[in-house]
Design a protein around this motif. Structure first.
Motif, PDB file in Angstrom:
ATOM      1  N   MET A 110       0.929  -1.286  -0.009  1.00  0.00           N
ATOM      2  CA  MET A 110       0.131   0.128  -0.100  1.00  0.00           C
ATOM      3  C   MET A 110       0.706   1.334  -0.102  1.00  0.00           C
ATOM      4  O   MET A 110       2.061   1.171   0.200  1.00  0.00           O
ATOM      5  N   GLY A 111       0.189   2.379  -0.403  1.00  0.00           N
ATOM      6  CA  GLY A 111       1.125   3.725  -0.573  1.00  0.00           C
ATOM      7  C   GLY A 111       0.965   4.033  -1.799  1.00  0.00           C
ATOM      8  O   GLY A 111       1.433   5.196  -1.960  1.00  0.00           O
ATOM      9  N   VAL A 112       0.566   3.173  -2.762  1.00  0.00           N
ATOM     10  CA  VAL A 112       0.744   3.654  -4.209  1.00  0.00           C
ATOM     11  C   VAL A 112      -0.299   4.684  -4.528  1.00  0.00           C
ATOM     12  O   VAL A 112       0.128   5.632  -5.316  1.00  0.00           O
ATOM     13  N   ILE A 113      -1.425   4.577  -3.923  1.00  0.00           N
ATOM     14  CA  ILE A 113      -2.383   5.544  -4.411  1.00  0.00           C
ATOM     15  C   ILE A 113      -2.070   7.028  -3.848  1.00  0.00           C
ATOM     16  O   ILE A 113      -2.457   8.020  -4.635  1.00  0.00           O
ATOM     17  N   GLU A 114      -1.463   7.058  -2.915  1.00  0.00           N
ATOM     18  CA  GLU A 114      -0.927   8.467  -2.427  1.00  0.00           C
ATOM     19  C   GLU A 114      -0.079   9.093  -3.327  1.00  0.00           C
ATOM     20  O   GLU A 114       0.030  10.142  -3.639  1.00  0.00           O
ATOM     21  N   GLU A 115       0.578   8.224  -3.872  1.00  0.00           N
ATOM     22  CA  GLU A 115       1.883   8.449  -4.986  1.00  0.00           C
ATOM     23  C   GLU A 115       1.224   9.102  -6.363  1.00  0.00           C
ATOM     24  O   GLU A 115       1.929   9.909  -7.087  1.00  0.00           O
ATOM     25  N   LEU A 116      -0.019   8.758  -6.668  1.00  0.00           N
ATOM     26  CA  LEU A 116      -0.606   8.922  -7.784  1.00  0.00           C
ATOM     27  C   LEU A 116      -1.029  10.435  -7.874  1.00  0.00           C
ATOM     28  O   LEU A 116      -1.179  10.813  -8.949  1.00  0.00           O
ATOM     29  N   ASN A 117      -1.318  10.850  -6.813  1.00  0.00           N
ATOM     30  CA  ASN A 117      -1.887  12.338  -6.753  1.00  0.00           C
ATOM     31  C   ASN A 117      -3.168  12.623  -7.669  1.00  0.00           C
ATOM     32  O   ASN A 117      -3.002  12.963  -8.460  1.00  0.00           O
ATOM     33  N   SER A 276       9.257  -1.239   1.042  1.00  0.00           N
ATOM     34  CA  SER A 276       8.846  -0.080   1.543  1.00  0.00           C
ATOM     35  C   SER A 276       7.351   0.214   1.643  1.00  0.00           C
ATOM     36  O   SER A 276       6.771   1.019   2.507  1.00  0.00           O
ATOM     37  N   TYR A 277       6.505  -0.530   0.794  1.00  0.00           N
ATOM     38  CA  TYR A 277       5.471  -0.761   0.383  1.00  0.00           C
ATOM     39  C   TYR A 277       4.458  -1.578   1.393  1.00  0.00           C
ATOM     40  O   TYR A 277       3.268  -1.825   1.383  1.00  0.00           O
ATOM     41  N   TYR A 281       5.578   0.194   4.962  1.00  0.00           N
ATOM     42  CA  TYR A 281       4.476   0.990   5.372  1.00  0.00           C
ATOM     43  C   TYR A 281       3.704   1.004   6.521  1.00  0.00           C
ATOM     44  O   TYR A 281       3.285   1.943   7.159  1.00  0.00           O
ATOM     45  N   ILE A 282       3.825  -0.232   7.198  1.00  0.00           N
ATOM     46  CA  ILE A 282       3.343  -0.392   8.541  1.00  0.00           C
ATOM     47  C   ILE A 282       4.279   0.172   9.552  1.00  0.00           C
ATOM     48  O   ILE A 282       3.822   1.005  10.406  1.00  0.00           O
ATOM     49  N   HIS A 283       5.744   0.430   9.357  1.00  0.00           N
ATOM     50  CA  HIS A 283       6.582   1.058  10.225  1.00  0.00           C
ATOM     51  C   HIS A 283       6.403   2.265   9.983  1.00  0.00           C
ATOM     52  O   HIS A 283       6.337   3.202  11.070  1.00  0.00           O
ATOM     53  N   ASN A 284       6.044   3.005   8.857  1.00  0.00           N
ATOM     54  CA  ASN A 284       5.850   4.307   8.711  1.00  0.00           C
ATOM     55  C   ASN A 284       4.581   4.913   9.446  1.00  0.00           C
ATOM     56  O   ASN A 284       4.639   6.184   9.874  1.00  0.00           O
ATOM     57  N   GLU A 301      13.814  -3.055   8.122  1.00  0.00           N
ATOM     58  CA  GLU A 301      15.443  -2.917   7.981  1.00  0.00           C
ATOM     59  C   GLU A 301      16.194  -3.887   7.442  1.00  0.00           C
ATOM     60  O   GLU A 301      17.277  -3.695   6.796  1.00  0.00           O
ATOM     61  N   GLN A 302      15.812  -5.210   7.866  1.00  0.00           N
ATOM     62  CA  GLN A 302      16.760  -6.395   7.279  1.00  0.00           C
ATOM     63  C   GLN A 302      16.777  -6.420   5.761  1.00  0.00           C
ATOM     64  O   GLN A 302      17.906  -6.634   5.303  1.00  0.00           O
ATOM     65  N   VAL A 303      15.395  -6.181   5.027  1.00  0.00           N
ATOM     66  CA  VAL A 303      15.309  -6.422   3.602  1.00  0.00           C
ATOM     67  C   VAL A 303      16.268  -5.270   3.104  1.00  0.00           C
ATOM     68  O   VAL A 303      16.750  -5.290   2.027  1.00  0.00           O
ATOM     69  N   SER A 304      15.766  -3.920   3.779  1.00  0.00           N
ATOM     70  CA  SER A 304      16.657  -2.740   3.167  1.00  0.00           C
ATOM     71  C   SER A 304      18.108  -2.898   3.301  1.00  0.00           C
ATOM     72  O   SER A 304      18.683  -2.534   2.412  1.00  0.00           O
TER      73      SER A 304
END
Length: 311
Positions: A110-117, A276-277, A281-284, A301-304
């Protein structure tokens, strides 16, 4: 402008993305519509790939790429790309399609819709497709269907009438694929996010197939990850049941037991992941609400760190 489907023998569908899921949907939809795949090139050419079904049977298939002329006739554009590429893809195609072309987004997290503006995005009807099907690339031109599942579609922006979209989904459905329409797609996105949070990062970090998460050793951490997702969802106004969610996760792990998650494949091939999504997304959101989400934060953090240390 696309021809009304009632006046044409078949619909015109463009799939953006020739990854595992893009090719899987091509295989499942090509008997019901004129389906073409959009590549970075605007040429109209034919390409081949091998499709392996759930029983291990191979079929040689050929698809035609979508040129600018075909894009203008598209009734549906199905975008099957990584979460971080969705906004750029929508921006890149908006001038190539008609205003009434339906855009369907299929991505993890999730978080993609916010990026679409959405205030400046295309005026096209935009829908989200959630699927629990699974597929993996065995080679560049070889895709294997590795897990059965359901496909649910719901409105994001500028949606058309419910009756119209229901008729369209019936027209697309076959013995190989079916679609469900759901107005409350945000709830389903959160349910899918809970699955992704529990499965993807763990399989990537431990380099295992989905089915190996059914081992007792992973039971406690999956429950902790899921509990954090449910608490954050509640803060966002979404109510999820812990028992139902955990049972769904177990079912998905069982049904996709032989699948290698997309995040695991990304790490193995040293590509950017969608963490990140998902856990990120849950972290943020946790930070936004002043809530610690230690298990999801740790996985994020581990995957990053894995990405940062690609050789």
């Amino acid at each position: 402008m696309p021809i009304e489907t009632s006046k044409r023998l078949t619909m015109n569908i463009v799939i953006v993305g020739s990854g595992a899921m893009g090719l899987l949907f091509y295989q499942q939809l090509n008997t019901q519509a004129d389906v073409r795949i959009k590549t970075r090139s605007n040429d109209n050419i034919y390409k081949s790939f091998t499709y392996t079904d759930l029983h291990g049977c191979n079929t040689s298939m050929q698809y035609q790429t979508a040129d600018e002329a075909f894009m203008k006739t598209a009734d549906i554009v199905l975008i099957c790309v990584k979460s971080y590429d969705v906004a750029n893809v929508v921006s890149s195609i908006k001038d190539s399609i008609a205003e009434n072309t339906i855009i369907i987004l299929m991505h993890n997290g999730m978080g993609v819709i916010e990026e679409l503006n959405l205030t400046t995005s295309p005026k096209n009807p935009i829908y989200t497709l959630l699927t629990t099907q699974a597929a993996r690339k065995l080679a560049k031109n070889h895709v294997k269907h590795t897990g059965i599942g359901i496909n649910q579609i719901g409105p994001v922006n500028n949606h058309i009438g419910d009756r119209e979209i229901l008729d369209l989904l019936v027209e697309l459905s076959t013995n190989d694929i079916g679609f469900e329409f759901c107005n409350s797609i945000t709830l389903l996105q959160w349910k899918k996010l809970a699955i992704n949070c529990a499965v993807n990062a763990l399989t990537a970090i431990n380099n295992i197939n989905n089915g190996e998460l059914s081992a007792a050793a992973y039971s406690k951490i999956i429950e902790s990850i899921t509990s954090e997702v449910i608490i954050v969802a509640e803060l966002e106004g979404i109510s999820l049941d812990i028992t139902e969610t955990l049972n769904t996760i177990k079912t998905v792990i069982k049904n996709t037991s032989m699948n290698s998650s997309s995040m695991r494949e990304d790490v193995k091939n040293k590509r950017r992941t969608e963490v990140s999504y998902i856990n990120g997304y849950i972290h943020n959101l946790g930070l936004r609400h002043g809530l610690l989400t230690p298990e999801n934060t740790k996985l994020f953090e581990q995957v990053s760190n894995l990405e940062a240390n690609y050789g």
